[in-house]
Design an enzyme around this catalytic site. Structure first.
Site, PDB file in Angstrom:
ATOM      1  N   PHE A 133      32.087   6.762 -15.832  1.00 21.86           N
ATOM      2  CA  PHE A 133      31.356   5.520 -15.559  1.00 21.86           C
ATOM      3  C   PHE A 133      32.030   4.326 -16.240  1.00 21.86           C
ATOM      4  CE2 PHE A 133      27.860   2.578 -16.585  1.00 21.86           C
ATOM      5  CZ  PHE A 133      27.373   2.353 -15.311  1.00 21.86           C
TER       6      PHE A 133
ATOM      7  N   TYR B 190      37.924   2.072 -22.246  1.00 27.98           N
ATOM      8  CA  TYR B 190      36.743   2.036 -23.130  1.00 27.98           C
ATOM      9  C   TYR B 190      36.613   3.343 -23.913  1.00 27.98           C
ATOM     10  CZ  TYR B 190      31.782   1.515 -24.406  1.00 27.98           C
ATOM     11  OH  TYR B 190      30.590   1.425 -25.086  1.00 27.98           O
TER      12      TYR B 190
ATOM     13  N   PRO C 282      25.792   5.680 -28.711  1.00 27.91           N
ATOM     14  CA  PRO C 282      24.737   5.702 -27.694  1.00 27.91           C
ATOM     15  C   PRO C 282      25.240   6.220 -26.351  1.00 27.91           C
ATOM     16  CG  PRO C 282      25.025   3.497 -28.676  1.00 27.91           C
ATOM     17  CD  PRO C 282      26.231   4.319 -29.026  1.00 27.91           C
TER      18      PRO C 282
HETATM   19  N1  LIG Z   1      24.357  -0.724 -23.893  1.00 28.89           N
HETATM   20  C1  LIG Z   1      24.810   0.509 -23.814  1.00 28.89           C
HETATM   21  O1  LIG Z   1      24.378   1.303 -22.960  1.00 28.89           O
HETATM   22  C2  LIG Z   1      25.854   1.005 -24.764  1.00 28.89           C
HETATM   23  C3  LIG Z   1      26.189   2.374 -24.738  1.00 28.89           C
HETATM   24  C4  LIG Z   1      27.144   2.835 -25.633  1.00 28.89           C
HETATM   25  C5  LIG Z   1      27.745   1.976 -26.534  1.00 28.89           C
HETATM   26  N2  LIG Z   1      27.405   0.658 -26.523  1.00 28.89           N
HETATM   27  C6  LIG Z   1      28.079  -0.215 -27.480  1.00 28.89           C
HETATM   28  O2  LIG Z   1      27.111  -0.956 -28.194  1.00 28.89           O
HETATM   29  C7  LIG Z   1      27.612  -2.252 -28.526  1.00 28.89           C
HETATM   30  C8  LIG Z   1      26.687  -3.334 -27.994  1.00 28.89           C
HETATM   31  O3  LIG Z   1      26.590  -3.184 -26.595  1.00 28.89           O
HETATM   32  P1  LIG Z   1      25.570  -4.059 -25.719  1.00 28.89           P
HETATM   33  O4  LIG Z   1      25.424  -3.315 -24.437  1.00 28.89           O
HETATM   34  O5  LIG Z   1      24.365  -4.390 -26.515  1.00 28.89           O
HETATM   35  O6  LIG Z   1      26.424  -5.375 -25.485  1.00 28.89           O
HETATM   36  P2  LIG Z   1      26.054  -6.679 -24.626  1.00 28.89           P
HETATM   37  O7  LIG Z   1      27.133  -6.790 -23.602  1.00 28.89           O
HETATM   38  O8  LIG Z   1      24.643  -6.636 -24.145  1.00 28.89           O
HETATM   39  O9  LIG Z   1      26.172  -7.851 -25.693  1.00 28.89           O
HETATM   40  C9  LIG Z   1      27.416  -8.166 -26.132  1.00 28.89           C
HETATM   41  C10 LIG Z   1      27.375  -9.390 -27.044  1.00 28.89           C
HETATM   42  O10 LIG Z   1      28.697  -9.484 -27.541  1.00 28.89           O
HETATM   43  C11 LIG Z   1      29.098 -10.822 -27.526  1.00 28.89           C
HETATM   44  N3  LIG Z   1      30.561 -10.825 -27.493  1.00 28.89           N
HETATM   45  C12 LIG Z   1      31.354 -10.224 -26.587  1.00 28.89           C
HETATM   46  N4  LIG Z   1      32.642 -10.425 -26.878  1.00 28.89           N
HETATM   47  C13 LIG Z   1      32.672 -11.175 -28.011  1.00 28.89           C
HETATM   48  C14 LIG Z   1      33.705 -11.722 -28.813  1.00 28.89           C
HETATM   49  N5  LIG Z   1      34.995 -11.530 -28.508  1.00 28.89           N
HETATM   50  N6  LIG Z   1      33.374 -12.449 -29.898  1.00 28.89           N
HETATM   51  C15 LIG Z   1      32.073 -12.649 -30.213  1.00 28.89           C
HETATM   52  N7  LIG Z   1      31.052 -12.159 -29.496  1.00 28.89           N
HETATM   53  C16 LIG Z   1      31.338 -11.418 -28.395  1.00 28.89           C
HETATM   54  C17 LIG Z   1      28.448 -11.396 -26.294  1.00 28.89           C
HETATM   55  O11 LIG Z   1      28.379 -12.810 -26.365  1.00 28.89           O
HETATM   56  C18 LIG Z   1      27.075 -10.701 -26.331  1.00 28.89           C
HETATM   57  O12 LIG Z   1      26.139 -11.457 -27.079  1.00 28.89           O
HETATM   58  C19 LIG Z   1      29.022  -2.298 -27.942  1.00 28.89           C
HETATM   59  O13 LIG Z   1      29.951  -1.905 -28.913  1.00 28.89           O
HETATM   60  C20 LIG Z   1      28.968  -1.267 -26.826  1.00 28.89           C
HETATM   61  O14 LIG Z   1      30.236  -0.760 -26.503  1.00 28.89           O
HETATM   62  C21 LIG Z   1      26.484   0.154 -25.652  1.00 28.89           C
END
Ligand SMILES: NC(=O)c1ccc[n+]([C@@H]2O[C@H](COP(=O)([O-])OP(=O)(O)OC[C@H]3O[C@@H](n4cnc5c(N)ncnc54)[C@H](O)[C@@H]3O)[C@@H](O)[C@H]2O)c1
Length: 261
Positions: free
Chosen positions: A157, A162, A192
């Site tokens: 996915f 990544y 997660p």
């Molecule tokens: N949501 C999921 O299902 C999921 C699953 C596994 C892992 N993760 C990990 O959890 C973490 C958070 O994910 P999420 O889904 O809440 O993210 P999101 O995309 O909802 O939020 C990302 C935030 O990061 C900020 N951002 C992005 N690039 C940036 C940069 N270069 N400098 C400063 N700010 C920046 C954006 O402005 C935003 O506020 C990430 O590391 C992601 O890989 C998420």
């Protein structure tokens, strides 16, 4: 959360990329439990909305708008933050994401690869490098890195870039745990599965049919996708003082999905 209301009293924490999604939920959770919390993000409007939301609960957050992949910006922000708060006890390296690059490896460009590695791995390294010396000098630190189920098992996915970047975050976590344990610093990761943030909701709709989505849910023993609070609770535990004998761990937060895929 009455039982934990004071868990982070007297502690200062930083959550990177906390203007949205998991970072936002984690920042609010730490603040509700008594921490003085800073949030870094490049989205100034998102940060302002978060500050407004927090203030409705009587919580104050320290924010700074910056690009977390830019070494100079990270170093400067870390210096200002340490001056302002007197030191950071908890660092949550939350920044990351698959950036919606193509799922299939051969469709991913070199530029896709570089961007995804920068935001997931390099940004984690930069913030850690900037704040570790202060933790080491004070003999206390909790670092929690956001890994992913993709980094542990791969993900059709999310894609190879990544998965590889999150796998590297995992290895980085182990290294920091070994090197800095003697200075009172733990380093762990939370991994997660799919968590229903607004962004992930959109991505699932774009990339999975209703039937595919139902099949995924059947593969999750807990029969649901994750919620932001599920991740925030896990991060808060590893960030707490009571998790002081846990380091180098990868905590899966995926409803058991990894056992059945
Ligand atoms: N949501 C999921 O299902 C999921 C699953 C596994 C892992 N993760 C990990 O959890 C973490 C958070 O994910 P999420 O889904 O809440 O993210 P999101 O995309 O909802 O939020 C990302 C935030 O990061 C900020 N951002 C992005 N690039 C940036 C940069 N270069 N400098 C400063 N700010 C920046 C954006 O402005 C935003 O506020 C990430 O590391 C992601 O890989 C998420």
């Amino acid at each position: 959360m009455p039982p934990f209301a004071e868990r982070f009293k007297g502690r200062c924490g930083l959550v990177t990329a906390g203007a949205a999604g998991l970072g936002e939920g984690t920042a609010l959770r730490l603040a509700r439990e008594g921490a003085e919390v800073a949030v870094w993000d490049r989205d100034a409007e998102g940060l302002a909305a978060l500050v407004a939301q927090a203030s409705k609960e009587g919580l104050t957050l320290v924010t700074e708008t910056l690009d977390l992949t830019d070494a100079d910006q990270v170093t400067g922000a870390a210096r200002r933050l340490e001056q302002r708060l007197g030191g950071i006890d908890v660092l949550v390296n939350n920044v990351g994401g698959s950036l919606h690059t193509p799922q299939r490896f051969l469709d991913q460009s070199d530029e896709d690869w570089a961007r995804v590695v920068a935001v997931n791995l390099t940004a984690c390294v930069l913030a850690t490098r900037a704040l570790l010396p202060g933790m080491a000098a004070r003999g206390y630190g909790r670092i929690v890195n956001l890994g992913s189920k993709a980094g542990r098992y791969g993900s059709l996915f999310a894609g190879a870039n990544y998965s590889a970047a999150k796998g590297a975050v995992q290895a980085f976590t182990l290294q920091i745990a070994q090197e800095f344990g003697p200075q009172g610093i733990t380093c762990n990761s939370v991994c997660p599965g799919a968590i229903l943030t607004p962004r992930v909701e959109g991505l699932l709709k774009e990339r999975q049919s209703e039937a595919e989505r139902a099949a995924v849910l059947r593969s999750i023993p807990m029969r649901r996708h994750g919620r932001v609070e599920d991740v925030a609770a896990a991060v808060a535990f590893l960030a707490s003082e009571e998790a002081g004998f846990i380091t180098g761990a990868a905590l899966d937060v995926n409803g058991g999905q990894a056992m059945s895929l």
